[in-house]
Design an enzyme around this catalytic site. Structure first.
Site, PDB file in Angstrom:
ATOM      1  N   SER A  59       0.879  -1.176   0.000  1.00 35.00           N
ATOM      2  CA  SER A  59       0.000   0.000   0.000  1.00 35.00           C
ATOM      3  C   SER A  59       0.910   1.218   0.000  1.00 35.00           C
ATOM      4  CB  SER A  59      -0.834  -0.005   1.284  1.00 35.00           C
ATOM      5  OG  SER A  59      -1.422   1.258   1.522  1.00 35.00           O
ATOM      6  N   TYR A  79      -1.727  -1.204  10.207  1.00 33.84           N
ATOM      7  CA  TYR A  79      -1.719  -1.222   8.743  1.00 33.84           C
ATOM      8  C   TYR A  79      -0.355  -0.717   8.236  1.00 33.84           C
ATOM      9  CZ  TYR A  79      -3.788  -1.159   4.057  1.00 33.84           C
ATOM     10  OH  TYR A  79      -4.079  -1.425   2.737  1.00 33.84           O
ATOM     11  N   LYS A 139       2.247  -3.196   6.303  1.00 30.07           N
ATOM     12  CA  LYS A 139       2.509  -2.900   4.891  1.00 30.07           C
ATOM     13  C   LYS A 139       3.972  -2.501   4.682  1.00 30.07           C
ATOM     14  CE  LYS A 139      -1.565  -3.910   3.327  1.00 30.07           C
ATOM     15  NZ  LYS A 139      -1.731  -5.075   2.442  1.00 30.07           N
TER      16      LYS A 139
HETATM   17  N1  LIG Z   1      -8.666  -0.604  -1.331  1.00 23.56           N
HETATM   18  C1  LIG Z   1      -7.628   0.190  -1.145  1.00 23.56           C
HETATM   19  O1  LIG Z   1      -7.746   1.431  -1.178  1.00 23.56           O
HETATM   20  C2  LIG Z   1      -6.273  -0.403  -0.928  1.00 23.56           C
HETATM   21  C3  LIG Z   1      -5.147   0.455  -1.021  1.00 23.56           C
HETATM   22  C4  LIG Z   1      -3.884  -0.075  -0.821  1.00 23.56           C
HETATM   23  C5  LIG Z   1      -3.734  -1.416  -0.571  1.00 23.56           C
HETATM   24  N2  LIG Z   1      -4.833  -2.223  -0.468  1.00 23.56           N
HETATM   25  C6  LIG Z   1      -4.595  -3.651  -0.199  1.00 23.56           C
HETATM   26  O2  LIG Z   1      -5.212  -4.407  -1.238  1.00 23.56           O
HETATM   27  C7  LIG Z   1      -5.455  -5.724  -0.770  1.00 23.56           C
HETATM   28  C8  LIG Z   1      -6.868  -6.140  -1.158  1.00 23.56           C
HETATM   29  O3  LIG Z   1      -7.792  -5.354  -0.413  1.00 23.56           O
HETATM   30  P1  LIG Z   1      -9.129  -4.731  -1.029  1.00 23.56           P
HETATM   31  O4  LIG Z   1      -9.008  -3.272  -0.880  1.00 23.56           O
HETATM   32  O5  LIG Z   1      -9.414  -5.318  -2.332  1.00 23.56           O
HETATM   33  O6  LIG Z   1     -10.163  -5.198   0.100  1.00 23.56           O
HETATM   34  P2  LIG Z   1     -11.450  -6.171   0.057  1.00 23.56           P
HETATM   35  O7  LIG Z   1     -11.900  -6.259   1.469  1.00 23.56           O
HETATM   36  O8  LIG Z   1     -12.412  -5.702  -0.966  1.00 23.56           O
HETATM   37  O9  LIG Z   1     -10.819  -7.562  -0.400  1.00 23.56           O
HETATM   38  C9  LIG Z   1      -9.976  -8.298   0.455  1.00 23.56           C
HETATM   39  C10 LIG Z   1     -10.304  -9.781   0.346  1.00 23.56           C
HETATM   40  O10 LIG Z   1      -9.389 -10.494   1.220  1.00 23.56           O
HETATM   41  C11 LIG Z   1     -10.138 -11.513   1.865  1.00 23.56           C
HETATM   42  N3  LIG Z   1      -9.482 -11.915   3.121  1.00 23.56           N
HETATM   43  C12 LIG Z   1      -9.420 -11.232   4.279  1.00 23.56           C
HETATM   44  N4  LIG Z   1      -8.778 -11.968   5.215  1.00 23.56           N
HETATM   45  C13 LIG Z   1      -8.417 -13.129   4.622  1.00 23.56           C
HETATM   46  C14 LIG Z   1      -7.749 -14.295   5.060  1.00 23.56           C
HETATM   47  N5  LIG Z   1      -7.298 -14.410   6.321  1.00 23.56           N
HETATM   48  N6  LIG Z   1      -7.563 -15.308   4.181  1.00 23.56           N
HETATM   49  C15 LIG Z   1      -8.025 -15.200   2.907  1.00 23.56           C
HETATM   50  N7  LIG Z   1      -8.679 -14.135   2.435  1.00 23.56           N
HETATM   51  C16 LIG Z   1      -8.871 -13.110   3.283  1.00 23.56           C
HETATM   52  C17 LIG Z   1     -11.508 -10.909   2.105  1.00 23.56           C
HETATM   53  O11 LIG Z   1     -12.491 -11.929   2.320  1.00 23.56           O
HETATM   54  C18 LIG Z   1     -11.725 -10.125   0.823  1.00 23.56           C
HETATM   55  O12 LIG Z   1     -12.386 -10.899  -0.150  1.00 23.56           O
HETATM   56  C19 LIG Z   1      -5.192  -5.687   0.735  1.00 23.56           C
HETATM   57  O13 LIG Z   1      -3.919  -6.241   0.998  1.00 23.56           O
HETATM   58  C20 LIG Z   1      -5.221  -4.214   1.049  1.00 23.56           C
HETATM   59  O14 LIG Z   1      -4.486  -3.909   2.193  1.00 23.56           O
HETATM   60  C21 LIG Z   1      -6.094  -1.750  -0.642  1.00 23.56           C
END
Ligand SMILES: NC(=O)c1ccc[n+]([C@@H]2O[C@H](COP(=O)([O-])OP(=O)(O)OC[C@H]3O[C@@H](n4cnc5c(N)ncnc54)[C@H](O)[C@@H]3O)[C@@H](O)[C@H]2O)c1
Length: 279
Positions: A143, A156, A160
């Site tokens: 992130s 977080y 990260k």
């Molecule tokens: N959305 C943002 O703005 C953003 C920005 C930077 C980084 N991220 C990172 O992107 C990645 C995906 O997140 P997202 O934003 O798509 O969120 P999201 O919640 O839409 O998707 C995350 C998925 O991970 C699954 N998950 C959670 N815990 C789990 C586990 N223990 N085992 C297996 N699956 C698990 C959830 O069920 C979900 O389907 C994450 O690592 C998040 O930190 C997101």
């Protein structure tokens, strides 16, 4: 495994948000997919949808925080498709609040899901990639919080930043070995997803910050737009994947404060910059 059938990608956190966007884009590229998530119904629905569109996909309900389940994920992928070419260590969760108000269990959950999951993925899949001896890619989702810290999201930031350090180390090690395995670290700003649903309320400061983050994320880049950029970067063997560029002045300030040994200063506009850059 014959590459005529398309490379095999394992994607964790595939049922929602960024993981789902990556899976849909990978299917369009003709990749064969191993979809992993804790959310069994969401995972199956995605798998059915991709198969209906003609993709070869399998769903494997996996808790990525559990090393044994990640080993099972690798074994099932190999049994089904004969090998793996790309690993997306993508699953993750959010926790806001003052560092000292966040409970031990909440800290542990963040470390297990956001950091240990990536360690589990590397320990399970990299030996397979080295044995296969052909080109492979590891893409770890960190992130912008992996590069620049914000208040009220300590677990977080911590997890990260550890994913960024782990990815750099893995890149050095595989380069030292001359292995045909490349590493990328994906550092997005706001991407429209469900991540804020995983946030557990602890204090009022964390709650109001969570509301700000939630609206920033809802207005973020779409997972489809993000996935296109990720696939271009991986094809170019790029280590750093920065879909949002608005964070660079904040990173520059951070590096300057380290080099000049001045105290770090957070500016709320840094978060807003990223959200504007996302649109
Ligand atoms: N959305 C943002 O703005 C953003 C920005 C930077 C980084 N991220 C990172 O992107 C990645 C995906 O997140 P997202 O934003 O798509 O969120 P999201 O919640 O839409 O998707 C995350 C998925 O991970 C699954 N998950 C959670 N815990 C789990 C586990 N223990 N085992 C297996 N699956 C698990 C959830 O069920 C979900 O389907 C994450 O690592 C998040 O930190 C997101």
């Amino acid at each position: 495994m014959s590459n005529e059938q398309g490379p095999v990608a394992v994607i964790t956190g595939a049922a929602s948000g960024i993981g789902r966007g990556l899976a849909e884009h990978a299917a369009k590229q003709g990749m064969r997919l191993v979809l992993a998530d804790l959310d069994a119904p969401g995972l199956q629905a995605l798998c059915d949808e991709l198969q209906a569109g003609g993709a070869q996909a399998m769903a494997c309900v996996t808790d990525v925080a559990d090393p044994a389940q990640v080993e099972r994920l690798r074994d099932r992928a190999v049994e089904h498709f004969g090998g793996v070419d790309w690993l997306f260590n993508n699953a993750g969760v959010m926790q806001t609040g003052y560092s000292w108000e966040i409970t031990q269990a909440q800290w542990q959950r963040m470390i297990n899901v956001n950091l240990c999951s990536v360690i589990n993925g590397i320990r399970s899949f990299v030996p397979l990639f080295l044995r296969q001896g052909r080109a492979a890619h590891v893409i770890n989702t960190a992130s912008l919080a992996g590069l620049v810290s914000s208040p009220l999201m300590a677990p977080y930031n911590v997890t990260k930043q550890a994913v960024v350090a782990l990815s750099e180390t893995l890149h050095y090690e595989l380069t030292m070995l001359g292995a045909p395995v490349s590493v990328s670290v994906l550092c997005p700003g706001p991407v429209a997803s469900e991540i804020m649903a995983s946030n557990q309320v602890v204090d009022t400061a964390g709650t109001s910050f969570s509301q700000l983050l939630d609206s920033t994320i809802r207005q973020g880049m779409t997972p489809t737009e993000l996935a296109v950029q990720v696939f271009v970067a991986v094809a170019e063997n790029r280590f750093w994947i920065f879909p949002h560029k608005g964070f660079k002045p904040a990173l520059e300030r951070r590096v300057q404060s380290i080099l000049e040994e001045t105290n770090p200063q957070f500016q709320m506009t840094d978060i807003e910059e990223d959200s504007h850059a996302a649109r």
